[in-house]
Scaffold this motif. Structure first.
Motif, PDB file in Angstrom:
ATOM      1  N   VAL A 151      40.098  48.825  44.887  1.00  9.30           N
ATOM      2  CA  VAL A 151      39.242  48.190  43.873  1.00  9.30           C
ATOM      3  C   VAL A 151      40.116  47.444  42.886  1.00  9.30           C
ATOM      4  CG1 VAL A 151      37.396  49.926  44.003  1.00  9.30           C
ATOM      5  CG2 VAL A 151      39.250  50.219  42.354  1.00  9.30           C
ATOM      6  N   ARG A 152      39.504  46.466  42.208  1.00  7.59           N
ATOM      7  CA  ARG A 152      40.240  45.664  41.216  1.00  7.59           C
ATOM      8  C   ARG A 152      40.088  46.337  39.850  1.00  7.59           C
ATOM      9  NH1 ARG A 152      42.005  43.829  45.746  1.00  7.59           N
ATOM     10  NH2 ARG A 152      40.779  42.194  46.739  1.00  7.59           N
ATOM     11  N   SER A 153      41.174  46.874  39.341  1.00  2.00           N
ATOM     12  CA  SER A 153      41.085  47.661  38.105  1.00  2.00           C
ATOM     13  C   SER A 153      40.817  46.789  36.881  1.00  2.00           C
ATOM     14  CB  SER A 153      42.359  48.482  37.908  1.00  2.00           C
ATOM     15  OG  SER A 153      43.472  47.647  37.683  1.00  2.00           O
ATOM     16  N   CYS A 154      41.017  45.464  36.988  1.00  5.33           N
ATOM     17  CA  CYS A 154      40.723  44.594  35.839  1.00  5.33           C
ATOM     18  C   CYS A 154      39.228  44.473  35.616  1.00  5.33           C
ATOM     19  CB  CYS A 154      41.324  43.205  36.035  1.00  5.33           C
ATOM     20  SG  CYS A 154      40.512  42.221  37.310  1.00  5.33           S
ATOM     21  N   SER A 155      38.455  44.822  36.649  1.00  4.58           N
ATOM     22  CA  SER A 155      37.011  44.649  36.564  1.00  4.58           C
ATOM     23  C   SER A 155      36.285  45.985  36.659  1.00  4.58           C
ATOM     24  CB  SER A 155      36.536  43.706  37.677  1.00  4.58           C
ATOM     25  OG  SER A 155      37.288  42.513  37.658  1.00  4.58           O
ATOM     26  N   THR A 213      50.682  48.756  37.943  1.00  3.16           N
ATOM     27  CA  THR A 213      49.483  47.981  38.264  1.00  3.16           C
ATOM     28  C   THR A 213      49.501  46.718  37.410  1.00  3.16           C
ATOM     29  OG1 THR A 213      48.343  50.060  38.689  1.00  3.16           O
ATOM     30  CG2 THR A 213      46.967  48.113  38.421  1.00  3.16           C
ATOM     31  N   LYS A 214      49.326  45.557  38.051  1.00  4.48           N
ATOM     32  CA  LYS A 214      49.613  44.298  37.369  1.00  4.48           C
ATOM     33  C   LYS A 214      48.367  43.498  36.982  1.00  4.48           C
ATOM     34  CE  LYS A 214      54.169  44.367  37.431  1.00  4.48           C
ATOM     35  NZ  LYS A 214      54.422  45.810  37.371  1.00  4.48           N
ATOM     36  N   PHE A 215      48.522  42.732  35.911  1.00  3.30           N
ATOM     37  CA  PHE A 215      47.492  41.802  35.451  1.00  3.30           C
ATOM     38  C   PHE A 215      47.794  40.408  36.012  1.00  3.30           C
ATOM     39  CE2 PHE A 215      46.610  38.727  31.777  1.00  3.30           C
ATOM     40  CZ  PHE A 215      45.301  38.510  32.138  1.00  3.30           C
ATOM     41  N   GLY A 216      46.795  39.823  36.706  1.00  3.20           N
ATOM     42  CA  GLY A 216      47.011  38.478  37.224  1.00  3.20           C
ATOM     43  C   GLY A 216      45.957  37.490  36.780  1.00  3.20           C
ATOM     44  N   CYS A 217      44.694  37.923  36.773  1.00 10.30           N
ATOM     45  CA  CYS A 217      43.631  36.967  36.467  1.00 10.30           C
ATOM     46  C   CYS A 217      42.558  37.565  35.554  1.00 10.30           C
ATOM     47  CB  CYS A 217      42.975  36.472  37.755  1.00 10.30           C
ATOM     48  SG  CYS A 217      42.023  37.741  38.616  1.00 10.30           S
ATOM     49  N   GLY A 218      42.332  38.864  35.635  1.00 18.31           N
ATOM     50  CA  GLY A 218      41.331  39.520  34.796  1.00 18.31           C
ATOM     51  C   GLY A 218      39.902  39.341  35.262  1.00 18.31           C
ATOM     52  N   ILE A 219      39.696  38.623  36.379  1.00 18.17           N
ATOM     53  CA  ILE A 219      38.314  38.377  36.820  1.00 18.17           C
ATOM     54  C   ILE A 219      38.094  38.748  38.291  1.00 18.17           C
ATOM     55  CG2 ILE A 219      37.868  36.566  35.099  1.00 18.17           C
ATOM     56  CD1 ILE A 219      38.276  34.533  37.478  1.00 18.17           C
ATOM     57  N   GLY A 220      38.938  39.598  38.819  1.00 19.17           N
ATOM     58  CA  GLY A 220      38.722  40.050  40.196  1.00 19.17           C
ATOM     59  C   GLY A 220      39.066  39.037  41.268  1.00 19.17           C
ATOM     60  N   MET A 221      39.871  38.026  40.916  1.00 16.37           N
ATOM     61  CA  MET A 221      40.147  36.938  41.867  1.00 16.37           C
ATOM     62  C   MET A 221      41.535  36.977  42.502  1.00 16.37           C
ATOM     63  SD  MET A 221      37.526  34.836  42.220  1.00 16.37           S
ATOM     64  CE  MET A 221      38.376  33.448  42.979  1.00 16.37           C
ATOM     65  N   CYS A 222      42.407  37.910  42.103  1.00 15.28           N
ATOM     66  CA  CYS A 222      43.785  37.812  42.609  1.00 15.28           C
ATOM     67  C   CYS A 222      44.315  39.087  43.241  1.00 15.28           C
ATOM     68  CB  CYS A 222      44.735  37.356  41.511  1.00 15.28           C
ATOM     69  SG  CYS A 222      45.192  38.654  40.343  1.00 15.28           S
ATOM     70  N   GLY A 223      43.729  40.225  42.906  1.00 19.62           N
ATOM     71  CA  GLY A 223      44.158  41.467  43.550  1.00 19.62           C
ATOM     72  C   GLY A 223      45.432  42.096  42.992  1.00 19.62           C
ATOM     73  N   ALA A 224      46.050  41.486  42.004  1.00 20.90           N
ATOM     74  CA  ALA A 224      47.302  42.048  41.462  1.00 20.90           C
ATOM     75  C   ALA A 224      47.084  43.437  40.877  1.00 20.90           C
ATOM     76  CB  ALA A 224      47.877  41.122  40.392  1.00 20.90           C
ATOM     77  N   CYS A 225      45.847  43.700  40.441  1.00 24.48           N
ATOM     78  CA  CYS A 225      45.533  44.943  39.725  1.00 24.48           C
ATOM     79  C   CYS A 225      44.945  46.009  40.639  1.00 24.48           C
ATOM     80  CB  CYS A 225      44.523  44.611  38.634  1.00 24.48           C
ATOM     81  SG  CYS A 225      42.960  44.062  39.342  1.00 24.48           S
ATOM     82  N   THR A 226      45.076  45.829  41.958  1.00 23.30           N
ATOM     83  CA  THR A 226      44.399  46.728  42.901  1.00 23.30           C
ATOM     84  C   THR A 226      44.873  48.186  42.786  1.00 23.30           C
ATOM     85  OG1 THR A 226      44.169  44.873  44.418  1.00 23.30           O
ATOM     86  CG2 THR A 226      43.827  47.078  45.346  1.00 23.30           C
TER      87      THR A 226
END
Ligand code: FES
Ligand code: FES
Lengths: 736, 157
Positions: B56-60, B35-48
């Motif tokens: 869901v966006r796991s960064c948020s 699961t990847k980090f891309g933006c940390g604010i729910g804007m990129c979906g890398a962490c889905t």
């Protein structure tokens, strides 16, 4: 165990036996190393480049960094082709960083393919010749009576065969032939090159296996965040390090003094924690005080105002291109066209944020895991910063979540080295937040142009003048902010005056995919479209007029080997191809229009046509993009090639429509994807790509498809609305 | 105090503050770095990731908000038929360039096909527009999803 070496102009090869039986061919590329001034003699120890194990698996070293351009797959494909390997049995291993062994290991400038095409073919062909020689010896027949099929040597008459694995140990005793003496395959016989082959790491990617730099995991590893001033050029006065240390999970926090060079290390505070999220959160306790110096007053609107002032002031500080009599051409012109063009700073925003892992080992070696497009440059910078000899720095090359030129600079490598040296024996992973990434990039430079064209009574363009305002580095423009005097169409103008003024800035600048061209294609191809319109023709027609008497320029010996000069026939071929594809000149759907753009960059010729419309709210909608490209006589991997072109086109559309970095108070205003809005899926047009094959060695595809799509789009908007886009990103209020 | 979360059908104890986003617990507390980090604010979906099957966006998503909902990540995707079919389509079409966004793309695509086996073009756009691909492999992502959905379609007839 036998060892033999041979040296050709391009490759130094050495054979040895594998410990458990098998064949290892080591290779260095003295020619490519020499091209960049590296030591060309044989290094003491060679690493196996191609190995063949008794079980018939073939392992090939992938030597250049993989940023998504597909090179980790495509270079080994070239070796495997000449070796006539069975691709299903090929494994690829990533090389370590070593200039003397591998020549430049770099992902940039679309250099990798042209630079390695011949050495890779020769290495594969040499291994194949030795396997054939081994079979000839084994069976007591002449080598000429033998051939190969994927993964085996075959006797043509009898049909008997032996696998490469079976022959490997014997082949290791055969003297290495001179690669120059070998006949390479006829391209018509290629079995691997030209086949659509999936990326070698793709199965791991879809399973979420750890392969990127930021996935590096080491026992006892800690995580670092780095607080630096948002204002470029600032120095640190002080920070509340103790307050950060008191935050949950924080292991340490300390001030790091930079050397004032943004490409290496700027002042900041490192916060170390057991989890990066905790380290990053603790930054807010630091309350740092910065000395912003003179730079806090700088802004992009200020630069734009200054540029206008300079262009209005008439004569520029420097002339960088002059031919004929431009003043005379203007004086006698039947018509003069003049227009101002500009483009903004841009960030790279690679998907994987900047990061690097470092371990200051007990034996005094700095070991690093670096997602870098220029790991050799990074190694040198780190060694210099630490005062270590280069052999005391080991750099493992990791796969990268995109580069786009950002990772040509290795500031994050020096940053983590500066942190890890304070914590000997503990591996440290530095990660940047997206905000760090957007706000402390090496930006595509902004630029301003006042262009003037003279047109005679017959409607012929007789001269071109450009007053360019850019950013300097001492006496001359900063490299990615440079306009070559050869920029198309300057070289083909009878009368020409190119002049420039330079502004000072502390904003770090760098190369963004198709550097220089990504901005200059927009400026020059849009302006030529204006000239075409003023003379009652379309841009392809004007383009053909301009190149009418142009001659093919000679091939020169460049950084990447022989580099063909400008060839007007290649321009004609891609232009007529794309006009056919797009039905140029035929009616289009109501409310739609087409625009054309052409550019030659990074050795690739591309002509593109864009079809646009405007929504009710004046949103630009791109429906179709047709693209004809000439990157030589061979597409190595059609899968990867198409992906690069499609990506470049969408990237260019995104830049044209919605991307800009603005600076206010010396700092970047944008910070994350909400205000630096990269293209998303609904923006994707239909993209139609065709290749024009020309008689040239294959060249790279990471960049050249991007530049022409921007003017093709803005020219289409002119055709649709009669409004000329002269500044990026496109301001849609122009159309209301 | 340790937080208990069900991840990929296993009960995991995570010794981290409750406000830590799931992303950072997965990557750096549990060593699951797919699961990847891309933006940390729910804007990129890398962490889905999937939470009870929903993308869901796991960064948020703070650990404390998970409760007894079930988390499923890219490492577990092959356990589902649709997930496996999508992974194969991704390989057949050679969807990726750098590949960094693709774990998130696959998780979003799987959640889409699980709720809507035969999405229209616009429905694919709508479901996937939260996932940025900087390399812009959008055309292929879309094609791969459409291919799997067509197979589903024929299987259900
Ligand atoms: S990292 Fe979570 S949406 Fe970008
Ligand atoms: S493949 Fe690179 S970001 Fe999607």
């Amino acid at each position: 165990m036998s060892e033999a070496t041979t040296l050709s102009r391009r490759t130094l090869l050495k054979v040895s036996a594998l410990a458990g039986g098998g064949f290892a061919l080591s290779a260095t590329m003295p020619m490519v190393a020499r091209a960049v001034g590296a030591e060309a003699s044989a290094p003491a120890e060679l690493t196996a480049f191609v190995t063949i194990a008794p079980d018939n698996t073939v392992t090939i070293i992938g030597k250049n960094p993989e940023i998504g351009q597909g090179i980790k797959t495509s270079l080994p494909m070239i070796v495997a082709e000449e070796l006539d390997a069975d691709w299903d049995l090929v494994k690829i291993e990533m090389a370590e960083t070593n200039m003397a062994k591998y020549g430049p290991q770099l992902a940039g400038g679309s250099f990798s393919t042209p630079m390695n095409w011949m050495p890779m073919r020769q290495t594969g062909a040499t291994a194949r010749a030795m396997l054939i020689a081994a079979a000839a010896q084994k069976w007591g027949v002449s080598a000429a009576s033998l051939g190969t099929e994927p993964g085996k040597v075959v006797e043509k008459a009898s049909g008997r065969s032996a696998t490469y694995g079976e022959l490997a140990s014997l082949a290791a005793t055969i003297p290495v032939p001179d690669p120059e003496s070998l006949t390479l395959k006829d391209q018509a016989d290629f079995r691997i090159i030209g086949r659509a082959i999936g990326g070698i790491d793709s199965p791991k990617i879809v399973r979420g296996e750890p392969i990127f730099g930021v996935d590096t995991q080491l026992p006892g590893m800690v995580y670092a965040a780095y607080e630096r001033s948002p204002v470029f050029g600032a120095t640190l006065k002080n920070a509340d390090v103790e307050a950060a240390k008191a935050q949950p999970g924080v292991i340490d926090a300390f001030i790091v003094r930079g050397n004032g060079n943004a490409e290496e290390l700027v002042d900041g505070v490192a916060v170390i924690a057991s989890n990066w999220w905790l380290a990053n959160r603790a930054r807010s306790a630091l309350k740092p005080e910065w000395d912003n110096g003179e730079w806090a007053s700088h802004s992009t609107t200020g630069y734009a105002a200054k540029a206008k002032e300079l262009m209005d002031g008439g004569k520029a500080a420097q002339v960088f291109g002059e031919r004929g009599d431009m003043a005379g051409a203007l004086a006698s012109a039947a018509k003069v066209v003049t227009a101002d063009y500009s483009y903004p700073f841009l960030a790279h925003a690679a998907m994987e944020p900047m990061n690097c892992t470092a371990l200051m080992r007990e034996d005094g070696v700095m070991e690093m895991w670096a997602p870098s497009q220029t790991p050799q440059g990074g190694l040198t910078s780190v060694a210099e910063y630490l005062g270590l000899p280069p052999e005391k720095v080991i750099v493992h090359i990791t796969r990268m979540g995109g580069g786009f030129g950002r990772r040509l600079n290795n500031d994050y490598m020096v940053q983590v080295a500066a942190i890890a040296k304070e914590m000997p024996g503990t591996p440290v992973q530095l990660i940047w937040s997206r905000e760090d990434d957007v706000r402390t990039d090496f930006y595509r430079p902004a630029g301003w142009h006042r262009l003037t064209a003279s047109i005679d009574a017959d409607g012929k363009m007789t001269g071109l003048k450009d007053h360019f305002v850019t950013f300097d580095l001492g006496e001359s423009p900063f490299n990615p902010a440079l306009m070559s005097p050869d920029t198309f169409p300057a070289k083909l103008m009878d009368n020409l005056l190119l002049e420039q003024d330079m502004l000072r800035t502390a904003i770090p600048m760098g190369a963004l995919r198709a550097p220089n061209s990504n901005a200059l294609a927009f400026v020059t191809q849009s302006f030529l479209d204006e000239v075409a319109h003023e003379t009652g023709k379309d841009l392809p027609t004007l383009l053909m007029e301009i190149i009418e008497d142009a001659e093919t320029e000679p091939t020169t010996m460049g950084f990447t080997g022989p580099t063909p000069g400008f060839n007007p026939n290649r321009v004609r071929a891609v232009t007529s191809k794309v006009m056919d594809m797009a039905d140029w000149g035929k009616p289009v759907a109501d409310g739609h229009a087409l625009g054309f753009g052409y550019y030659w960059s990074h050795q690739g010729y591309f002509a593109e046509v864009v079809e646009v419309s405007l929504s009710d709210s004046n949103k630009v909608q791109v429906h179709n993009v047709w693209c004809a490209g000439d990157v030589g006589n061979q597409i190595i991997n059609p899968f990867g090639a198409l992906n690069q072109v499609e990506g470049s086109i969408i990237d260019g559309i995104g830049q044209a429509l919605q991307l800009a970095v603005e600076v206010e108070g010396g700092a970047v205003k944008q910070s994350n994807f909400h205000n630096y809005p990269l293209p998303r899926m609904p923006m994707t047009p239909q993209i139609h790509v065709e290749w024009v094959k020309s008689d040239n060695s294959p060249t790279g595809l990471g960049e050249p498809a991007l530049p022409p799509v921007i003017p093709a789009l803005t020219n289409a908007l002119f055709a649709l609305t009669g409004k000329r886009v002269r500044s990026l990103p496109i301001d849609t209020s122009l159309f209301s | 105090m340790a937080i208990t979360v069900t991840i990929n059908e296993e009960t995991r104890e995570i010794d981290a503050p409750g406000d830590m986003p799931l992303l950072w617990a997965l990557r750096q507390e549990l060593g699951m770095v797919g699961t990847k980090f891309g933006c940390g604010i729910g804007m990129c979906g890398a962490c889905t990731v999937h939470l009870d099957g929903q993308a869901v966006r796991s960064c948020s998503l703070p650990l404390s908000a998970i409760g007894d909902k079930k988390v499923s990540t890219i490492e577990h995707l092959a356990q589902s038929e649709v997930g496996q079919a999508l992974q194969q389509a991704w390989l057949d079409d050679d969807v990726m360039q750098c590949g960094y966004c693709q774990a998130g793309q696959l998780m979003s695509a799987t959640a889409l096909l699980n709720t809507n086996a035969t999405p229209s073009d616009d429905e694919i756009d709508a479901a996937m527009q939260g996932n940025i691909c900087r390399c812009a492999c959008y055309k292929r992502i879309k094609t791969a999803i459409a291919q799997v959905s067509r197979k589903e379609d024929t299987a259900n007839v």
